[in-house]
Write an enzyme that holds these catalytic residues in place. Structure first.
Site, mmCIF file in Angstrom:
data_model
loop_
_atom_site.group_PDB
_atom_site.id
_atom_site.type_symbol
_atom_site.label_atom_id
_atom_site.label_comp_id
_atom_site.label_asym_id
_atom_site.label_seq_id
_atom_site.Cartn_x
_atom_site.Cartn_y
_atom_site.Cartn_z
ATOM 1 C CG ASP A 176 48.518 40.995 30.991
ATOM 2 O OD1 ASP A 176 47.308 40.785 30.858
ATOM 3 O OD2 ASP A 176 48.975 42.053 31.478
ATOM 4 C CG ASP A 177 48.073 41.988 26.960
ATOM 5 O OD1 ASP A 177 46.957 41.850 26.433
ATOM 6 O OD2 ASP A 177 48.235 42.467 28.096
ATOM 7 N N GLY A 210 41.185 46.943 31.451
ATOM 8 C CA GLY A 210 41.279 48.290 30.883
ATOM 9 C C GLY A 210 41.899 49.278 31.862
ATOM 10 C CG HIS A 220 42.828 43.320 34.753
ATOM 11 N ND1 HIS A 220 42.009 42.327 34.295
ATOM 12 C CD2 HIS A 220 43.979 43.237 34.031
ATOM 13 C CE1 HIS A 220 42.638 41.660 33.325
ATOM 14 N NE2 HIS A 220 43.828 42.189 33.142
ATOM 15 C CG HIS A 227 46.038 37.774 33.584
ATOM 16 N ND1 HIS A 227 46.409 38.598 34.629
ATOM 17 C CD2 HIS A 227 45.668 38.615 32.584
ATOM 18 C CE1 HIS A 227 46.258 39.847 34.289
ATOM 19 N NE2 HIS A 227 45.818 39.894 33.039
ATOM 20 C CD GLU A 262 40.570 41.177 22.968
ATOM 21 O OE1 GLU A 262 41.251 40.941 23.986
ATOM 22 O OE2 GLU A 262 39.364 40.882 22.868
ATOM 23 C CG HIS A 318 43.940 40.637 28.131
ATOM 24 N ND1 HIS A 318 42.817 41.171 28.702
ATOM 25 C CD2 HIS A 318 44.893 40.651 29.095
ATOM 26 C CE1 HIS A 318 43.079 41.510 29.954
ATOM 27 N NE2 HIS A 318 44.340 41.205 30.225
ATOM 28 C CD GLU A 356 48.066 46.147 34.885
ATOM 29 O OE1 GLU A 356 46.842 46.324 34.741
ATOM 30 O OE2 GLU A 356 48.812 45.797 33.935
#
Ligand code: ADE
Ligand code: ZN
Length: 344
Positions: free
Chosen positions: A286-287, A178, A205, A34, A38, A36, A208
């Site tokens: 995640d990010d 998103g 997703h 998982h 970006e 992203h 969350e």
């Protein structure tokens, strides 16, 4: 130059952890499910590309920084992501950093997504981006690419983009992400089912920022067996039972949950309860540009804040292999390696 995404010395998830457990985490063969792209902007490359525009250490890398809303998180993500991801080549460069960083941490398998709207609004072809990412994978790391779509993606004219992605073997599946409080649109149900019929592995997703009911909704309406986050499933014992009975996996990101205030305190994180109930949970970052984390630190979080012992950490790694999109022959070899690691 391959810099870590994270500034050295900032991580406190390791502090107080005994040396044997820290060593165990570092050597453990791992998988990530998982991420992203970006949210994994290669910050040092971004600074080099735009001298003077970005500070040496972003404010959100501070040890105790927590985003005050998902909206503020999205704004920071977009401000950096839009500046960086302006060509297929930059997706390739970002992916290379992510993968080398993963390889250094004994990660052998990774699933990551790129956002359909984000990339196509910059004029990039969806399959060119998937190819740019996949071609950055080093030897020894298996990579699978997913197309990220927000809940309002079709309102942005993305239908042809999604269809092109679904027709390509370069894209393993779809991932709904998103703003979770937005309602699930009817087209989403149709396209997820269509992707399913084409043999894609789809994710969503849920659970969350929204309740357990949202997890139930994506299972029932989108048919997904891979939930991104899903931690609020613990609010509904019947849902937890279903996750176990139907082998539905949660790709959990504990540090993300803490930084985005999904949980109040690290020790409150529901992954302990979920793992004890035998729900298939994996862990991911995640990010990582936003959260200043590495996959190893997610394991350190489990050991430190939630007192996971080595066999529970190993179970998380096993879960990752169980859900990996690899032939059964590869899965057996990887599981045998984890057994050998445990017995060494
Ligand atoms: N996109 C990037 N990070 C996300 C997250 N944590 N939740 C939902 N969508 C995201
Ligand atoms: Zn996510």
């Amino acid at each position: 130059m391959n810099m870590p995404l994270q500034a050295e010395g900032l991580s406190h998830w390791w502090q107080g952890l005994d040396a044997a457990t820290a060593d165990f985490i570092r050597r453990l063969p791992k998988t990530e499910h998982h991420l992203h792209i970006e949210g994994a902007t290669p910050y040092h490359l971004l600074r080099e590309a735009y001298p003077g525009r970005f500070p040496e250490v972003p404010e959100h890398w501070q040890v105790d920084y927590r985003f005050d809303s998902f909206q503020s998180f999205l704004e920071i993500l977009a401000a950096h992501g839009f500046a960086w991801f302006d060509s297929p080549d930059r997706y390739h460069l970002a992916a290379r950093e992510i993968f080398l960083n993963a390889s250094r941490q004994n990660v052998r398998y990774m699933e990551l997504s790129f956002d359909a709207f984000f990339s196509s609004s910059q004029g990039h072809c969806v399959t060119t981006i998937a190819e740019a990412i996949l071609s950055a994978a080093p030897a020894g790391l298996t990579v699978k690419v997913f197309l990220g779509m927000t809940r309002d993606a079709f309102e942005n004219g993305l239908e042809p983009v999604v269809r092109k992605a679904l027709a390509s073997d370069l894209v393993s599946g779809l991932d709904l992400h998103g703003i979770e409080p937005l309602p699930l649109r009817e087209w989403t149900v149709d396209i997820w089912r269509e992707a399913d019929a084409l043999g894609k592995v789809n994710k969503a997703h849920a659970g969350e920022f929204g309740p357990a009911q949202n997890v139930l909704e994506v299972i029932d309406r989108l048919g997904v067996k891979r939930i991104q986050h899903g931690v609020r499933a613990t609010e509904d014992p019947d849902l937890v039972r279903r996750l176990i009975d139907e082998g539905i996996a949660l790709d959990v990101c504990p540090i993300s949950n803490w930084r985005l205030q999904v949980i109040d305190k690290p020790a409150d994180h529901p992954i302990r309860q979920l793992i004890e109930a035998q729900v298939t949970c994996t862990v991911s970052t995640d990010d990582p540009f936003l959260f200043n984390n590495h996959l190893e630190e997610e394991y350190a979080f489990l050991a430190n804040a939630l007192r996971f012992n080595q066999s529970q950490l190993l179970q998380v790694a096993r879960n990752g292999v169980q859900v990996a999109l690899v032939p059964e022959s590869v899965r057996s070899v990887w599981l045998a390696e984890l057994d050998a690691f445990a017995n060494a």
